[in-house]
Design a protein around this motif. Structure first.
Motif, PDB file in Angstrom:
ATOM      1  N   THR A  99       1.601  11.062   8.999  1.00 46.78           N
ATOM      2  CA  THR A  99       1.907  11.762   7.747  1.00 46.78           C
ATOM      3  C   THR A  99       2.915  12.874   8.002  1.00 46.78           C
ATOM      4  O   THR A  99       3.878  13.058   7.247  1.00 46.78           O
TER       5      THR A  99
ATOM      6  N   VAL B 216      -4.367   2.878  -1.843  1.00 43.44           N
ATOM      7  CA  VAL B 216      -4.501   3.469  -3.181  1.00 43.44           C
ATOM      8  C   VAL B 216      -5.518   2.680  -4.004  1.00 43.44           C
ATOM      9  O   VAL B 216      -6.410   3.249  -4.643  1.00 43.44           O
TER      10      VAL B 216
ATOM     11  N   TRP C   3     -11.502  10.589   0.121  1.00 50.08           N
ATOM     12  CA  TRP C   3     -10.132  10.713  -0.396  1.00 50.08           C
ATOM     13  C   TRP C   3      -9.183  11.235   0.685  1.00 50.08           C
ATOM     14  O   TRP C   3      -8.051  10.757   0.808  1.00 50.08           O
TER      15      TRP C   3
ATOM     16  N   PHE D  94       5.383  13.264   5.002  1.00 55.20           N
ATOM     17  CA  PHE D  94       4.539  12.984   3.837  1.00 55.20           C
ATOM     18  C   PHE D  94       5.124  11.860   2.983  1.00 55.20           C
ATOM     19  O   PHE D  94       5.238  11.964   1.771  1.00 55.20           O
TER      20      PHE D  94
ATOM     21  N   PHE E 209      -5.890   9.419   2.090  1.00 54.69           N
ATOM     22  CA  PHE E 209      -4.557  10.024   2.026  1.00 54.69           C
ATOM     23  C   PHE E 209      -3.841   9.898   3.365  1.00 54.69           C
ATOM     24  O   PHE E 209      -2.701   9.431   3.440  1.00 54.69           O
TER      25      PHE E 209
ATOM     26  N   GLN F 224       3.898   9.126   2.040  1.00 53.82           N
ATOM     27  CA  GLN F 224       3.016   8.591   1.004  1.00 53.82           C
ATOM     28  C   GLN F 224       3.080   9.384  -0.287  1.00 53.82           C
ATOM     29  O   GLN F 224       2.686   8.893  -1.346  1.00 53.82           O
ATOM     30  N   VAL F 225       3.601  10.621  -0.220  1.00 55.30           N
ATOM     31  CA  VAL F 225       3.817  11.419  -1.425  1.00 55.30           C
ATOM     32  C   VAL F 225       5.232  11.196  -1.941  1.00 55.30           C
ATOM     33  O   VAL F 225       5.444  10.915  -3.130  1.00 55.30           O
ATOM     34  N   ARG F 226       6.206  11.284  -1.040  1.00 51.74           N
ATOM     35  CA  ARG F 226       7.612  11.159  -1.428  1.00 51.74           C
ATOM     36  C   ARG F 226       7.939   9.790  -2.014  1.00 51.74           C
ATOM     37  O   ARG F 226       8.737   9.663  -2.940  1.00 51.74           O
ATOM     38  N   LYS F 227       7.285   8.756  -1.477  1.00 54.65           N
ATOM     39  CA  LYS F 227       7.661   7.388  -1.837  1.00 54.65           C
ATOM     40  C   LYS F 227       6.587   6.664  -2.651  1.00 54.65           C
ATOM     41  O   LYS F 227       6.646   5.441  -2.794  1.00 54.65           O
ATOM     42  N   LEU F 228       5.613   7.397  -3.189  1.00 51.98           N
ATOM     43  CA  LEU F 228       4.521   6.737  -3.903  1.00 51.98           C
ATOM     44  C   LEU F 228       5.032   5.970  -5.116  1.00 51.98           C
ATOM     45  O   LEU F 228       4.611   4.834  -5.371  1.00 51.98           O
TER      46      LEU F 228
END
Length: 466
Positions: free
Chosen positions: A32, A309, A104, A37, A108, A39-43
């Motif tokens: 991560t 997810v 969770w 990060f 993540f 998984q946040v930038r490319k969600l």
């Protein structure tokens, strides 16, 4: 037999203790951070990659692999299983509602790990007897240059998932079906074995078609049913989330002493059940992602993120909300019985039938997914000639699993699960620089239409991995 059970149980208490959880979670934290990060930038892009072409007719799976969505469906078939019903309930019963918060958290950071697994699986996929295949055994052998560790992984996953794991799954099906419809367990086992046999005899094409059709249906069926119950008890939704958040740091306050869980137990059970459910870092789902027909490993890495997810973020969360909003937690039950009680509280007598249907499809799809993962490793160990015998043994395990006490088999499956995690994590950490390089190439070159070193060019096989 009891002595053997106690021995295996003692091994698992060490194998799946704090050290293993630390390395599994720590690997997710590392990727991560290293992937900034992702998984946040490319969600949003991950969602688009996964579902953007869902209504388009996909290419039929063949010796060159399967579509990206079919690969994800096969991975989710294994991820979304009985653990989403029984595992979540066990975590809540043992660690309090706060365990879901830590679940969770594991999900993540697990997104970082599963992205890394999918990227490596794509980079090192190859052909065996003319068919595309891949997975940890291949990136351990060709990336780490360690054929002994690769062989160890292959043996462990065939035993853990292909044989013992599928015995547990068929046992879960028989218990659910016999309980709801009063039919003989052996008859259920034979029926399931026939269905599985018809699917797996059709090879990768039929497996991909099955998961592509059944997994979205079973997920939607469970999600809709869960949402109906949650909104029927809408006045308990906010209190349920309060119990989850407060319980993560003060379980006694969240439950009024009902569970008596400590923060340590809440953390332990939440992290453990989350990692077991989404399988991030365990080395199972890369077998499906390896055979996806994509133009760059990074594309399938994003699709793999959506598996976590769906599994942890949606299905596990809804299971928890059904249990908490229907106030089933106060019954003193645990495992699948606790989840079933939540649905009975919501749907009345139909709740038992609903859970039986869900367990049937969840476990059946997991059997297919785990069979496929095992077959990939049979190919690695013995080539195509070993597949016939492997299929026969799997079908026998399915029937036999419905007739036996499953506790020892489950403990043995956990043991070999742990043994296959170790070489997979060694590979991920040992090749972290390659994973980061491939990710940077995806973002800096491939996505911008520039020449890419990792682009798949020859029938879905990546060649340039220097």
């Amino acid at each position: 037999m009891m002595d053997l059970f106690q021995i295996v149980n003692s091994i698992n208490s060490v194998l799946w203790g704090p050290v293993m959880l630390f390395f599994l979670l720590g690997t997710g934290v590392l990727f991560t951070w290293k992937l900034r990060f992702l998984q946040v930038r490319k969600l949003g892009q991950a969602f688009k990659e996964t579902f953007g072409g869902i209504f388009k007719k996909s290419d039929a799976a063949d010796e060159d692999g399967m579509s990206s969505f079919q690969a994800l469906s096969t991975a989710i078939a294994a991820q979304v299983g009985t653990g989403n019903l029984a595992g979540v309930a066990t975590a809540i019963a043992a660690g309090g509602p706060g365990a879901i918060f830590w679940m969770w958290i594991s999900g993540f950071f697990g997104m970082g790990t599963i992205f890394a697994e999918a990227v490596l699986a794509q980079i090192y996929k190859t052909r065996v007897d003319g068919e595309v295949t891949g997975g940890p055994a291949y990136y351990i052998r060709d990336g780490l240059k360690n054929k002994y560790l690769a062989g160890f992984f292959s043996v462990a996953i065939v035993l853990a998932l292909g044989f013992m794991g599928n015995m547990v799954q068929s046992n879960s099906i028989s218990q659910a079906v016999t309980g709801a419809f009063d039919v003989p367990a052996v008859g259920v086992g034979i029926f399931v074995a026939i269905i599985v046999g018809l699917i797996i005899m059709g090879g990768i094409g039929r497996i991909a078609k099955f998961t592509e059709m059944v997994v979205p249906f079973m997920a939607a069926f469970y999600i809709v049913g869960s949402l109906v119950i949650v909104f029927m008890n809408f006045e308990n939704i906010v209190p349920a989330f309060q119990m989850i958040i407060y319980g993560a740091f003060n379980p006694m306050a969240a439950t009024g002493g009902l569970i008596g869980a400590t923060v340590k137990e809440s953390f332990r059970y939440g992290i453990a059940r989350g990692l077991f459910s989404n399988e991030a870092g365990m080395g199972s789902t890369p077998h499906a992602h390896a055979v996806a027909k994509v133009k760059h490993p990074g594309k399938q890495g994003l699709v793999a993120i959506m598996g976590v997810v769906i599994d942890t973020g949606i299905v596990c969360t809804l299971t928890a909300l059904v249990i908490l909003t229907t106030e089933a937690l106060g019954t003193g039950l645990s495992g699948a019985a606790l989840t079933q009680q939540g649905f009975v509280n919501g749907f009345g007598g139909f709740g038992s039938i609903f859970i039986a249907i869900c367990l049937f499809f969840f476990a059946l799809s997991t059997i297919i997914g785990w069979y496929f993962f095992g077959e990939s490793n049979i190919r690695y160990l013995f080539g195509k000639k070993g597949i016939g015998l492997y299929r026969v043994i799997v079908l026998f395990c399915i029937v036999f699993g419905t007739t036996m006490e499953v506790e020892l088999v489950w403990e043995l499956a956990d043991t070999f699960n742990g043994l296959m995690v170790i070489p997979n994590l060694i590979a991920l950490l040992g090749m972290s620089s390659l994973i980061i390089k491939a990710t940077n190439d995806f973002e800096d070159n491939f996505e911008k239409g520039k020449p890419s070193s990792f682009e798949n060019k020859e029938k879905g096989i990546s060649k340039n991995i220097s």
